[in-house]
Motif scaffolding. Structure first.
Motif, PDB file in Angstrom:
ATOM      1  N   LYS A  12       0.887  -1.172   0.077  1.00  0.00           N
ATOM      2  CA  LYS A  12      -0.086   0.006  -0.005  1.00  0.00           C
ATOM      3  C   LYS A  12       0.775   1.488   0.025  1.00  0.00           C
ATOM      4  CE  LYS A  12      -4.423   1.003   0.611  1.00  0.00           C
ATOM      5  NZ  LYS A  12      -5.291   0.949  -0.797  1.00  0.00           N
ATOM      6  N   ASP A  71      -8.022  -7.462  -1.103  1.00  0.00           N
ATOM      7  CA  ASP A  71      -8.207  -6.810   0.214  1.00  0.00           C
ATOM      8  C   ASP A  71      -7.637  -5.269  -0.307  1.00  0.00           C
ATOM      9  OD1 ASP A  71      -8.108  -5.532   2.449  1.00  0.00           O
ATOM     10  OD2 ASP A  71      -7.000  -7.109   3.614  1.00  0.00           O
ATOM     11  N   ARG A  74      -5.459  -3.404   2.343  1.00  0.00           N
ATOM     12  CA  ARG A  74      -4.271  -3.905   2.777  1.00  0.00           C
ATOM     13  C   ARG A  74      -3.198  -3.615   1.450  1.00  0.00           C
ATOM     14  NH1 ARG A  74      -2.643  -9.980   4.537  1.00  0.00           N
ATOM     15  NH2 ARG A  74      -0.286  -9.500   4.871  1.00  0.00           N
TER      16      ARG A  74
END
Length: 92
Positions: A12, A71, A74
């Motif tokens: 990220k 996700d 994340r």
């Protein structure tokens, strides 16, 4: 040439490093991909050969074609594609 679609998975943030790739199912509709990004393209890319950073809403639309849960809180994801040569037909 056959296009294979993948999701590049990144740590990220702007300084994130690449972590790997996830294949997308071969039956993902190109029309769906184009609809997701056509308003952001400077030049039309109806075959979706370029790479696109995915936000959470778009990523969720691609979830049915991904092999595992995605996700967006994340990881960062980039929709990408690469070409595979057409295999010659075997004589019968």
């Amino acid at each position: 040439m056959q296009l294979k679609r993948i999701l590049e998975v990144w740590e990220k943030g702007m300084d994130g490093a690449p972590l790997g790739t996830l294949p997308l199912a071969d039956d993902i509709p190109t029309a769906l991909l184009y609809a997701l990004f056509c308003n952001e393209q400077d030049q039309p890319d109806p075959e979706m050969k370029l790479a696109y950073l995915l936000d959470a809403p778009r990523l969720l639309q691609l979830q049915p074609w991904a092999p595992e849960p995605l996700d967006p809180d994340r990881f960062d994801y980039i929709l990408s594609a690469y070409g595979l040569p057409d295999l010659p037909q075997s004589p019968q």
